[in-house]
Design a protein around this motif. Sequence first.
Motif, PDB file in Angstrom:
ATOM      1  N   TRP A 107      39.771  10.042 -15.327  1.00 18.21           N
ATOM      2  CA  TRP A 107      38.411   9.537 -15.181  1.00 18.21           C
ATOM      3  C   TRP A 107      38.108   9.215 -13.724  1.00 18.21           C
ATOM      4  O   TRP A 107      37.013   9.480 -13.232  1.00 18.21           O
ATOM      5  CB  TRP A 107      38.172   8.305 -16.061  1.00 18.21           C
ATOM      6  N   ASP A 108      39.096   8.636 -13.014  1.00 21.24           N
ATOM      7  CA  ASP A 108      38.896   8.364 -11.582  1.00 21.24           C
ATOM      8  C   ASP A 108      38.635   9.656 -10.821  1.00 21.24           C
ATOM      9  O   ASP A 108      37.734   9.730  -9.979  1.00 21.24           O
ATOM     10  CB  ASP A 108      40.134   7.675 -10.988  1.00 21.24           C
ATOM     11  N   HIS A 109      39.418  10.681 -11.124  1.00 20.32           N
ATOM     12  CA  HIS A 109      39.251  11.969 -10.459  1.00 20.32           C
ATOM     13  C   HIS A 109      37.871  12.548 -10.776  1.00 20.32           C
ATOM     14  O   HIS A 109      37.160  13.027  -9.892  1.00 20.32           O
ATOM     15  CB  HIS A 109      40.360  12.935 -10.879  1.00 20.32           C
ATOM     16  N   ALA A 110      37.489  12.503 -12.048  1.00 23.49           N
ATOM     17  CA  ALA A 110      36.185  13.034 -12.457  1.00 23.49           C
ATOM     18  C   ALA A 110      35.047  12.266 -11.780  1.00 23.49           C
ATOM     19  O   ALA A 110      34.061  12.864 -11.341  1.00 23.49           O
ATOM     20  CB  ALA A 110      36.046  12.973 -13.973  1.00 23.49           C
ATOM     21  N   ALA A 111      35.184  10.947 -11.680  1.00 25.03           N
ATOM     22  CA  ALA A 111      34.145  10.139 -11.033  1.00 25.03           C
ATOM     23  C   ALA A 111      34.030  10.480  -9.551  1.00 25.03           C
ATOM     24  O   ALA A 111      32.917  10.547  -9.010  1.00 25.03           O
ATOM     25  CB  ALA A 111      34.451   8.653 -11.209  1.00 25.03           C
ATOM     26  N   ASP A 112      35.162  10.730  -8.912  1.00 25.06           N
ATOM     27  CA  ASP A 112      35.149  11.073  -7.484  1.00 25.06           C
ATOM     28  C   ASP A 112      34.411  12.382  -7.210  1.00 25.06           C
ATOM     29  O   ASP A 112      33.779  12.525  -6.166  1.00 25.06           O
ATOM     30  CB  ASP A 112      36.577  11.177  -6.943  1.00 25.06           C
ATOM     31  N   ARG A 113      34.468  13.333  -8.122  1.00 26.07           N
ATOM     32  CA  ARG A 113      33.843  14.632  -7.886  1.00 26.07           C
ATOM     33  C   ARG A 113      32.419  14.725  -8.446  1.00 26.07           C
ATOM     34  O   ARG A 113      31.735  15.712  -8.269  1.00 26.07           O
ATOM     35  CB  ARG A 113      34.699  15.763  -8.458  1.00 26.07           C
ATOM     36  N   GLY A 117      24.671   9.292 -10.287  1.00 29.35           N
ATOM     37  CA  GLY A 117      23.559   9.466 -11.218  1.00 29.35           C
ATOM     38  C   GLY A 117      23.761  10.585 -12.219  1.00 29.35           C
ATOM     39  O   GLY A 117      22.964  10.747 -13.135  1.00 29.35           O
ATOM     40  N   THR A 118      24.825  11.351 -12.055  1.00 30.65           N
ATOM     41  CA  THR A 118      25.135  12.448 -12.967  1.00 30.65           C
ATOM     42  C   THR A 118      26.192  11.975 -13.964  1.00 30.65           C
ATOM     43  O   THR A 118      27.139  11.289 -13.567  1.00 30.65           O
ATOM     44  CB  THR A 118      25.695  13.656 -12.172  1.00 30.65           C
ATOM     45  N   PRO A 119      26.049  12.324 -15.246  1.00 27.58           N
ATOM     46  CA  PRO A 119      27.072  11.915 -16.209  1.00 27.58           C
ATOM     47  C   PRO A 119      28.446  12.479 -15.827  1.00 27.58           C
ATOM     48  O   PRO A 119      28.560  13.619 -15.388  1.00 27.58           O
ATOM     49  CB  PRO A 119      26.590  12.517 -17.532  1.00 27.58           C
ATOM     50  N   ILE A 120      29.455  11.664 -16.005  1.00 22.83           N
ATOM     51  CA  ILE A 120      30.829  12.086 -15.720  1.00 22.83           C
ATOM     52  C   ILE A 120      31.362  12.858 -16.919  1.00 22.83           C
ATOM     53  O   ILE A 120      31.247  12.412 -18.055  1.00 22.83           O
ATOM     54  CB  ILE A 120      31.721  10.867 -15.424  1.00 22.83           C
ATOM     55  N   GLU A 121      31.930  14.014 -16.631  1.00 24.04           N
ATOM     56  CA  GLU A 121      32.552  14.831 -17.675  1.00 24.04           C
ATOM     57  C   GLU A 121      33.994  15.097 -17.289  1.00 24.04           C
ATOM     58  O   GLU A 121      34.279  15.498 -16.163  1.00 24.04           O
ATOM     59  CB  GLU A 121      31.826  16.165 -17.823  1.00 24.04           C
ATOM     60  N   LEU A 122      34.898  14.873 -18.231  1.00 21.23           N
ATOM     61  CA  LEU A 122      36.296  15.211 -17.990  1.00 21.23           C
ATOM     62  C   LEU A 122      36.487  16.714 -18.130  1.00 21.23           C
ATOM     63  O   LEU A 122      35.957  17.331 -19.050  1.00 21.23           O
ATOM     64  CB  LEU A 122      37.209  14.509 -19.000  1.00 21.23           C
ATOM     65  N   LYS A 123      37.255  17.274 -17.212  1.00 19.16           N
ATOM     66  CA  LYS A 123      37.602  18.687 -17.244  1.00 19.16           C
ATOM     67  C   LYS A 123      39.120  18.793 -17.155  1.00 19.16           C
ATOM     68  O   LYS A 123      39.781  17.866 -16.691  1.00 19.16           O
ATOM     69  CB  LYS A 123      36.953  19.413 -16.060  1.00 19.16           C
ATOM     70  N   GLU A 125      41.054  20.158 -15.123  1.00 19.68           N
ATOM     71  CA  GLU A 125      41.590  19.924 -13.785  1.00 19.68           C
ATOM     72  C   GLU A 125      41.650  18.446 -13.400  1.00 19.68           C
ATOM     73  O   GLU A 125      42.348  18.059 -12.464  1.00 19.68           O
ATOM     74  CB  GLU A 125      40.833  20.724 -12.718  1.00 19.68           C
ATOM     75  N   ASP A 126      40.930  17.583 -14.137  1.00 19.52           N
ATOM     76  CA  ASP A 126      40.986  16.149 -13.861  1.00 19.52           C
ATOM     77  C   ASP A 126      42.332  15.552 -14.257  1.00 19.52           C
ATOM     78  O   ASP A 126      42.678  14.462 -13.824  1.00 19.52           O
ATOM     79  CB  ASP A 126      39.861  15.424 -14.592  1.00 19.52           C
ATOM     80  N   PHE A 127      43.078  16.253 -15.070  1.00 22.21           N
ATOM     81  CA  PHE A 127      44.368  15.747 -15.541  1.00 22.21           C
ATOM     82  C   PHE A 127      45.527  16.183 -14.660  1.00 22.21           C
ATOM     83  O   PHE A 127      46.665  15.928 -14.972  1.00 22.21           O
ATOM     84  CB  PHE A 127      44.611  16.183 -16.983  1.00 22.21           C
ATOM     85  N   ARG A 128      45.254  16.850 -13.542  1.00 22.71           N
ATOM     86  CA  ARG A 128      46.325  17.310 -12.664  1.00 22.71           C
ATOM     87  C   ARG A 128      46.584  16.351 -11.557  1.00 22.71           C
ATOM     88  O   ARG A 128      45.883  15.546 -11.151  1.00 22.71           O
ATOM     89  CB  ARG A 128      45.952  18.670 -12.095  1.00 22.71           C
TER      90      ARG A 128
END
Length: 128
Positions: A107-113, A117-123, A125-128
Amino acid sequence: MAEIDPAKARRATDAVPSIPCDAEGPVFREPWEAQAFAMALALYDRGLFAWPEWATILGDEIKKAQAAGDPDTGETYYQHWLNALERMVAEKGVTDASTLRRYHDAWDHAADRTPHGTPIELKPEDFR
């Protein structure tokens, strides 16, 4: 914001009187606080814990934070709620601490990218 059943929220606020409320029920400063609240309601509905057990763990988390210097102004209440939620699911064997850490980091990685104002989506690549 998470959809919260008012009757379930009322039962929770009756059982855990420290929940920040106004005349209409629980109040949240941020969407994630409502989501954490809704997750606890869902786990309660599934029988994972009883409200007195929840109140004990939440109280422990608040005391731990106060001992570490939390000023206890109310602004960190749902951080304690989230800590209690994570502790509860780990203690009950729903998940383990390493899985919780993995998702936290993702989630931290996803939030950083994610642009503000845009919804955060886990992908994946966020788990690497």
